[in-house]
Design an enzyme around this catalytic site. Structure first.
Site, mmCIF file in Angstrom:
data_model
loop_
_atom_site.group_PDB
_atom_site.id
_atom_site.type_symbol
_atom_site.label_atom_id
_atom_site.label_comp_id
_atom_site.label_asym_id
_atom_site.label_seq_id
_atom_site.Cartn_x
_atom_site.Cartn_y
_atom_site.Cartn_z
ATOM 1 N N GLU A 146 0.825 -1.209 0.000
ATOM 2 C CA GLU A 146 0.000 0.000 0.000
ATOM 3 C C GLU A 146 0.862 1.264 0.000
ATOM 4 O OE1 GLU A 146 -4.227 1.008 2.004
ATOM 5 O OE2 GLU A 146 -2.602 0.639 3.415
ATOM 6 N N GLY A 284 1.629 -0.297 11.243
ATOM 7 C CA GLY A 284 1.147 -1.118 12.334
ATOM 8 C C GLY A 284 0.731 -2.478 11.812
ATOM 9 N N ALA A 285 -0.008 -2.472 10.694
ATOM 10 C CA ALA A 285 -0.472 -3.722 10.094
ATOM 11 C C ALA A 285 -1.062 -3.408 8.724
ATOM 12 C CB ALA A 285 -1.508 -4.409 10.979
ATOM 13 N N MET A 286 -1.391 -4.464 7.965
ATOM 14 C CA MET A 286 -1.957 -4.309 6.624
ATOM 15 C C MET A 286 -2.979 -5.405 6.369
ATOM 16 S SD MET A 286 -2.024 -2.507 3.925
ATOM 17 C CE MET A 286 -3.108 -2.831 2.531
ATOM 18 N N GLU A 287 -4.115 -5.000 5.792
ATOM 19 C CA GLU A 287 -5.317 -5.837 5.733
ATOM 20 C C GLU A 287 -5.368 -6.773 4.536
ATOM 21 O OE1 GLU A 287 -6.494 -1.855 3.642
ATOM 22 O OE2 GLU A 287 -5.258 -2.469 5.338
ATOM 23 N N HIS A 318 -9.141 -3.816 13.840
ATOM 24 C CA HIS A 318 -9.092 -2.826 12.751
ATOM 25 C C HIS A 318 -8.868 -3.528 11.411
ATOM 26 C CE1 HIS A 318 -7.450 1.151 11.082
ATOM 27 N NE2 HIS A 318 -7.070 0.264 10.184
ATOM 28 N N GLU A 319 -7.864 -4.401 11.369
ATOM 29 C CA GLU A 319 -7.572 -5.098 10.108
ATOM 30 C C GLU A 319 -8.702 -6.034 9.716
ATOM 31 O OE1 GLU A 319 -5.140 -3.864 8.526
ATOM 32 O OE2 GLU A 319 -4.461 -2.759 10.281
ATOM 33 N N GLU A 341 -10.209 3.370 5.848
ATOM 34 C CA GLU A 341 -9.433 3.607 7.061
ATOM 35 C C GLU A 341 -10.262 4.221 8.191
ATOM 36 O OE1 GLU A 341 -6.863 2.206 7.602
ATOM 37 O OE2 GLU A 341 -5.986 1.786 5.656
#
Length: 885
Positions: A146, A284-287, A318-319, A341
């Site tokens: 991303e 932090g993270a990726m979906e 969140h993810e 987001e």
């Protein structure tokens, strides 16, 4: 590189021309191992000495063209292309490939493009990242794309609205396991993965290596009588396996899946659900559907507070929310990034409170996430939640506090505005109507208008299409008998963003009870519109000691206080009984400090007097960060030594009085380390490290050892030999990052010169070590050592932006800004650079403008602190509680 920065207009033109039917991607990553420690290149890597280590990538794309005979392009960033074939016709790579794009001429109605390329492994966390574990020499790979780095791994049409099914196959070292978005299996030495649903390029994913992998499963009976079974997996590096609490990860995962199935009425659509905790991660993270990636710092090597577990649970949820908001239904272009987001940020807290043990999640949201939003919304770069994203560089910088935290705050206000049932029913219709498609703002507003009957266009104009944050202040008129005659809420806006918005708020009245606590005795909800709104329901109530506008945190605003309320907080903030109300008051007082309305030393005094009584550990840790920031940036320079002494004394007193072994004790120990500067404090840290001093119940584990070594290094108490010995004790990837940070923190001109050269003159450091070096380089106690680098900074940032990847360039431009040289001279130098570089890339100018604004804000705060009161400048921001994910 020509063509690397895709514009919105180009993307729209290509989407109007092309439709993609499917991808077949074949990767050969066997070159990742061999000469691992040195990171060099053998023949298998496709490069000679000094060249990037590469892997083979072969991509077949099937796509249609609405105008046969037209021209377009595919995206690919790669050192070289071996062959290109379009509809069976071989093209000359030297003619059609420019390093970022492959020109495609004379397209047919139906097309097949085959691209055989050598792509480069990444050390910046962009594309296919290659990490060598210093502990055991093992090599680990993962992808991160991303907004547009899939083109670093395979040829594609890199924009979110050209969705397609993907089939991946990967050749990897024999002893490795490979994971992808879909279920995979190995046959004949090749890992092949199930075809995905139609998804965007940026959420495809590959993870490969000798990861430690744990499995579980989730089962749910659906409303139609069928059973949904989701295989679950969680992984980390082998070196972190002893610390990996996969059971808790799976617990939160299952709770989240239950919650979203209960509320979304759309079964999880992507088969399996793997979660990979990977090294040197930028976010932090990726979906990625079916294979979410997280930064491995969420695997805790030492004792942490519950705030850390809550933060990890929030990111997991969140993810997971993204599987619906973002993956199933995706924004058409990055203008509407908020469609994923903002929703995921809101849903993270909404599900955290509704489904897990972290029932105080809204306190964290009010105290940390919204503080990030308040700061971002008052920078010169602020923008509406629905932003104007001209190109990919704009998109990269818009993963910010507006898109995440303000957008989530606005959605919290929307839920109060339309009601929770209407909001969730709108989401359910949105998923069913647009599954596997792409949307814009109007698509969501349409379903919310259907379910709520409210004017969504007017709401969107006020909340999504304007920038800036309003301030709400209570105005109380009393009768002669001491009761409220009239209570009004005054709304103000900044001159730069004058929009006054409709707010649904709760106004709380507080007085001291018989036991000494400040408790709420009256409450009313009101729709605040315009500059002054009466709240008639509170007329006749007993006179309050504290009026809290936006009680319960329903809206997005800066809370202000009348004089009586502010006096009550100065005297009795610790007596406020409700933890959310306390968190809101702390946030408001911090905003006042940032706004030069409250002297920094007054905020520090409030922390010293009342933080020790704070029950919420996340709020306490945020107060520690704010107090340190107040001292570093907003306190008058001549008061800083006194402030340092007061904070260190207060931290030590609280450390000694905290319950032995408690998380509050741990938080105060870490805070003491962050503010220690005097000989006695440094002596104590040294003794705690050596074991010659003890604090009852405090376990000095490896992570706390590094926390103590940081200030010791910065004050000349831990030299290179001491740090080398500590690395030998903790010879891990985490230990290496800590050592690099401590090495760069040492108080020496030679050390600073070496760190600067590593960051600016070389690109040898990985993304994680760039961050660690910057963190060590910038020390508040070493302002004099940093003086030579102010002018050097402005001389090099243009070259850095041009030559480095955008991720590394962002780290360097933000991290090396001379913020600690907080003087009018630095401000003038910043203005001079901006005036001389009006044609610099907009994203680079944005970063410098933001840093300039922070610097100017700090100088106003220092003037307020020196004068002992407001300087009249007003309008400023909150604090950075950011965690992009």
């Amino acid at each position: 590189m020509p063509g690397e920065n895709l514009s919105r207009d180009e993307a729209r033109e290509r989407a109007a021309l092309l439709s993609v039917d499917g991808y077949d991607v074949s990767l050969d990553v066997r070159s990742a191992i061999g000469d691992a420690a040195g990171g060099g290149n053998g023949p298998a890597a496709g490069g000679g000495s000094g060249e990037p280590r590469t892997f083979r990538s072969v991509t077949t794309i099937r796509f249609r063209c609405n105008e046969p005979g037209a021209s377009s392009f595919a995206d690919l960033i790669a050192p070289s292309v071996t062959a290109v074939s379009l509809n069976g016709r071989d093209l000359d790579p030297g003619e059609v490939f420019d390093g970022a794009r492959i020109r495609l001429d004379d397209l047919a109605a139906e097309n097949e493009l085959v691209v055989d390329a050598r792509c480069a492994y990444s050390r910046t966390g962009e594309g296919l990242h290659r990490f060598v574990d210093p502990e055991d020499g093992e090599v680990y790979l993962y992808t991160q794309y991303e907004p547009a780095d899939a083109r670093r791994v395979f040829a594609n049409f890199e924009q979110p609205d050209l969705k397609a099914p993907f089939r991946f196959e990967v050749r990897a070292p024999e002893e490795w396991v490979v994971w992808g978005n879909g279920a995979g299996e190995r046959a004949d030495g090749v890992w092949r993965f199930a075809e995905t649903k139609p998804i965007s390029t940026y959420i495809t994913c590959v993870v490969a290596g000798p990861y430690h992998y744990v499995t579980d499963s989730y089962t749910r009976e659906l409303g139609d009588g069928t059973t949904l079974e989701i295989p679950l997996g969680a992984m980390c590096r082998k070196g972190l396996a002893p610390h990996f609490d996969a059971d808790d990860v799976f617990l939160v995962t299952k709770q989240g899946l239950d919650f979203f199935h209960d509320h979304f009425d759309y079964p999880y659509p992507f088969g399996k659900y793997d979660q990979a905790f990977v090294p040197e991660y930028n976010l932090g993270a990726m979906e990625n559907p079916g294979l979410v990636t997280f930064r491995e710092e969420y695997v805790f090597r030492g004792k942490v507070t519950q705030a850390s577990y809550e933060a990890r649970a929030n990111v997991i949820l969140h993810e997971m929310a993204h599987m619906w908001f973002g993956d199933l239904v995706t924004m058409e272009w990055w203008d509407d990034l908020w469609l994923k987001e903002s929703f995921a940020d809101f849903m993270g807290s909404f599900s955290l409170v509704g489904a897990t043990r972290f029932t105080d999640g809204w306190i964290t949201f009010a105290n940390r996430r919204k503080a990030w939003a308040y700061r971002a919304d008052q920078l010169p770069s602020t923008h509406p939640v629905t932003a104007d994203i001209r190109d990919l560089q704009d998109a990269k910088l818009n993963f910010d506090g507006i898109t995440y935290a303000k957008g989530a705050s606005v959605l919290k206000q929307l839920v109060a505005y339309v009601g929770q049932d209407a909001f969730l029913e709108g989401a359910r219709r949105y998923f069913k109507r647009h599954a596997y498609g792409n949307t814009r703002l109007g698509d969501l507003l349409s379903v919310l208008g259907e379910t709520s009957g409210r004017d969504m266009a007017g709401w969107a104009r006020s909340w999504l299409q304007t920038a800036g944050v309003n301030s709400l202040t209570p105005q109380v008129l009393l009768t002669a008998e001491g009761r409220i005659d009239e209570l009004a809420v005054l709304q103000e806006a900044a001159e730069s963003h004058p929009e006054l918005r409709p707010h649904r708020v709760a106004v709380g009245l507080y007085r001291r009870a018989g036991d000494g606590r400040l408790v709420r005795y009256a409450r009313a909800e009101a729709d605040v519109e315009g500059p002054r709104t009466l709240v008639p329901e509170l007329a006749g109530a007993q006179a309050p000691e504290l009026v809290l506008v936006n009680d319960e945190d329903l809206t997005y605003c800066k809370i202000r206080f009348d004089e009586t309320s502010l006096a009550a907080l100065r005297e009795s903030l610790g007596d406020l009984s409700d933890p959310l109300a306390r968190a809101l008051c702390w946030s408001a007082l911090w905003n006042m400090t940032r706004d030069a309305l409250l002297p920094a030393r007054d905020f520090v005094d409030l922390v010293l007097r009342f933080a020790g009584r704070e029950t919420d550990i996340g709020v306490l840790q945020m107060l520690h960060a704010w107090a340190e920031s107040a001292l570093t940036h907003y306190a008058a320079p001549d008061w800083r030594p006194a402030g340092e002494r007061l904070l260190a004394e207060g931290a030590l007193a609280e450390l000694r009085s905290a319950e032995p072994g408690s998380e509050h004790q741990l938080a105060w120990a870490r805070f003491l380390a962050s503010v220690a500067s005097g000989p006695a404090d440094l002596d104590l840290l040294q003794q705690l490290l050596e074991g010659s001093a003890k604090v009852d119940g405090l376990e000095v584990d490896q992570e706390l050892r590094w926390a103590f070594l940081g200030p010791l290094a910065a004050h000349g108490r831990a030299d290179e030999g001491v740090l080398a010995a500590e690395l030998a004790r903790d010879d891990t990837a985490s230990g290496k990052r800590h050592q690099v940070r401590c090495l760069a923190a040492r108080p020496s001109a030679e050390v600073k010169a070496q760190a600067w050269a590593q960051l600016v003159e070389s690109d040898a450091l990985s993304n994680a070590l760039v961050e660690a070096t910057i963190a060590g380089f910038q020390q508040p106690s070493q302002r004099e050592l940093l003086v030579p680098y102010a002018q050097k900074y402005f001389a090099v940032i243009g070259r850095i932006w041009e030559q480095r990847s955008i991720q590394i360039a962002m780290h360097v431009v933000k991290g090396l800004f001379p913020a600690l040289l907080d003087s009018p001279e630095t401000l003038a130098a910043t203005d001079a650079w901006l005036a001389a570089h009006e044609s610099a890339p907009p994203a680079l100018r944005r970063l410098v403008l933001e840093a300039r604004d922070d610097l100017a804000r700090g100088l106003r705060g220092q003037a307020c602190d020196a004068a002992g009161g407001p300087d009249g400048s007003g309008d400023s921001d909150g604090s950075d509680g950011s965690d992009n994910y």
